[in-house]
Scaffold this motif. Structure first.
Motif, short mmCIF file in Angstrom:
data_model
loop_
_atom_site.label_atom_id
_atom_site.label_comp_id
_atom_site.label_asym_id
_atom_site.label_seq_id
_atom_site.Cartn_x
_atom_site.Cartn_y
_atom_site.Cartn_z
N GLU A 142 13.27 0.50 -1.73
CA GLU A 142 12.85 0.74 -0.35
C GLU A 142 11.46 1.40 -0.27
O GLU A 142 11.25 2.39 0.42
CB GLU A 142 13.89 1.61 0.37
N THR A 143 10.53 0.82 -0.99
CA THR A 143 9.17 1.34 -1.03
C THR A 143 8.36 0.84 0.17
O THR A 143 8.70 -0.17 0.79
CB THR A 143 8.46 0.93 -2.33
N GLU A 144 7.28 1.53 0.45
CA GLU A 144 6.40 1.16 1.57
C GLU A 144 5.78 -0.21 1.32
O GLU A 144 5.33 -0.53 0.21
CB GLU A 144 5.29 2.19 1.72
N VAL A 145 5.74 -1.02 2.35
CA VAL A 145 5.12 -2.35 2.28
C VAL A 145 3.87 -2.34 3.15
O VAL A 145 3.93 -2.02 4.34
CB VAL A 145 6.09 -3.46 2.76
N ARG A 146 2.73 -2.66 2.56
CA ARG A 146 1.45 -2.66 3.26
C ARG A 146 1.10 -4.07 3.70
O ARG A 146 1.24 -5.02 2.93
CB ARG A 146 0.34 -2.11 2.36
N GLU A 199 24.62 -8.53 -6.55
CA GLU A 199 25.47 -8.04 -5.45
C GLU A 199 25.91 -6.59 -5.65
O GLU A 199 26.40 -5.96 -4.73
CB GLU A 199 26.68 -8.95 -5.28
N LYS A 200 25.72 -6.05 -6.84
CA LYS A 200 26.03 -4.63 -7.09
C LYS A 200 24.92 -3.71 -6.58
O LYS A 200 25.13 -2.50 -6.43
CB LYS A 200 26.21 -4.38 -8.59
N LEU A 201 23.76 -4.28 -6.32
CA LEU A 201 22.60 -3.48 -5.90
C LEU A 201 22.63 -3.27 -4.38
O LEU A 201 22.95 -4.20 -3.64
CB LEU A 201 21.30 -4.18 -6.29
N PRO A 202 22.25 -2.08 -3.91
CA PRO A 202 22.29 -1.79 -2.47
C PRO A 202 21.07 -2.31 -1.72
O PRO A 202 20.38 -1.56 -1.01
CB PRO A 202 22.36 -0.26 -2.45
N CYS A 203 20.77 -3.59 -1.88
CA CYS A 203 19.60 -4.18 -1.23
C CYS A 203 19.95 -4.57 0.21
O CYS A 203 20.95 -5.25 0.45
CB CYS A 203 19.12 -5.42 -1.99
N ILE A 204 19.13 -4.14 1.13
CA ILE A 204 19.29 -4.50 2.54
C ILE A 204 18.05 -5.25 3.03
O ILE A 204 18.14 -6.32 3.62
CB ILE A 204 19.54 -3.25 3.40
N LEU A 205 16.89 -4.67 2.75
CA LEU A 205 15.63 -5.30 3.14
C LEU A 205 15.48 -6.65 2.45
O LEU A 205 15.66 -6.77 1.23
CB LEU A 205 14.45 -4.38 2.76
N ASP A 206 15.17 -7.68 3.23
CA ASP A 206 14.92 -9.04 2.72
C ASP A 206 16.13 -9.62 1.98
O ASP A 206 15.97 -10.50 1.12
CB ASP A 206 13.69 -9.06 1.81
#
Length: 277
Positions: free
Chosen positions: A59-63, A242-249
């Protein structure tokens, strides 16, 4: 060997396609700014996936910015970058450098010599910054070259070399996600290698090049066996994802893993069936 881990465009929403393209263009721009036009030539879809995945996970900043380039000289295009765009650019260059160096050392390919000379000065800083990844890339490419020299006809050994290489690239740092990312990268790397061998078989047979699928390609169930192997590899990779808590994209990432990775396979199968008719 790269370019299989991409999107299936018709199944992606327009906004998600534009976002994916912006990340891809962001990596392209990063390579140009850091390593010049030569570095830009190492751009891959596979590393774009890594950038997207790591950006989502941490969840890092996206420029965002708008730029012109040779491909889009008239209208400015949006590009997206994060700290992982820099990481992806460095990994792209390190991988390209060691691959070219091995081409020169092992096979005396003039392109490998010229490429190594051109990239040597540029790659030093990246190698020093990422010693673990650099060592793994160098080690596994050498092991892969030995498989080719020895004419290993089983796919598991050479695919394992590329799997371990990708495993280290996916691990940005050692933390709670290390093992999951490493396992994901391992099976993704094996998928890429098997897919590349399947894709190149006809050309390799004509030119007398090494291909670990040569022996089983003579079996009547060759295509089914390759499809089964690819399914197993991407299933293991997706299970780790699917084990990773990815939400963005998340929709883009799932599109790539569940659909996009099969783009080339579908095309090969279609061409094969047309020839059979």
């Amino acid at each position: 060997m790269f370019g299989y881990v991409t999107i299936l465009e018709p199944e992606l929403k327009v906004k998600d396609f534009r976002r994916y393209k912006s990340f891809y263009c962001g990596l392209c721009r990063e390579l140009r700014e850091r390593y010049g036009h030569l570095g830009q030539m190492t751009l891959t879809y596979d590393m774009t996936f890594a950038v997207l995945l790591l950006t989502s996970l941490y969840e890092t900043e996206v420029r965002s910015e708008k730029v012109r380039c040779k491909v889009h000289p008239v209208k400015k295009q949006e590009i997206l970058r994060s700290v992982f765009t820099e990481y992806g650019a460095d990994m792209n260059l390190i991988l390209a450098y060691y691959h070219l160096r091995d081409d020169w050392v092992d096979e005396k390919k003039i392109g490998g010599f010229l490429g190594t000379c051109a990239l040597r000065r540029r790659v030093k800083k990246a190698v020093k910054k990422y010693p673990r990844q650099s060592h793994a890339i160098q080690k596994e490419l050498k092991a892969l070259a030995r498989c080719e020299q020895d004419g290993i006809m089983g796919i598991d050994q050479p695919a394992g070399c590329f799997g371990r290489l990708m495993a280290e690239l996916m691990v940005w740092k050692k933390d709670q996600w290390e093992e999951t990312l490493r396992t994901l990268g391992f099976f993704l790397g094996k998928f890429i290698y098997i897919m590349d061998s399947y894709d190149d078989l006809e050309k390799d047979l004509k030119e007398g090049n090494y291909n670990p699928l040569r022996t089983i390609s003579e079996e009547p169930d060759y295509h089914e066996r390759c499809r089964d192997m690819l399914c197993m590899m991407i299933a293991e990779c997706s299970a780790q994802f699917e084990k990773l808590p990815c939400i963005l994209d998340i929709d883009i990432l799932r599109n790539i893993l569940y659909d996009g990775v099969w783009n080339r396979f579908r095309k090969i199968e279609k061409e094969r069936k047309e020839k059979e008719k």
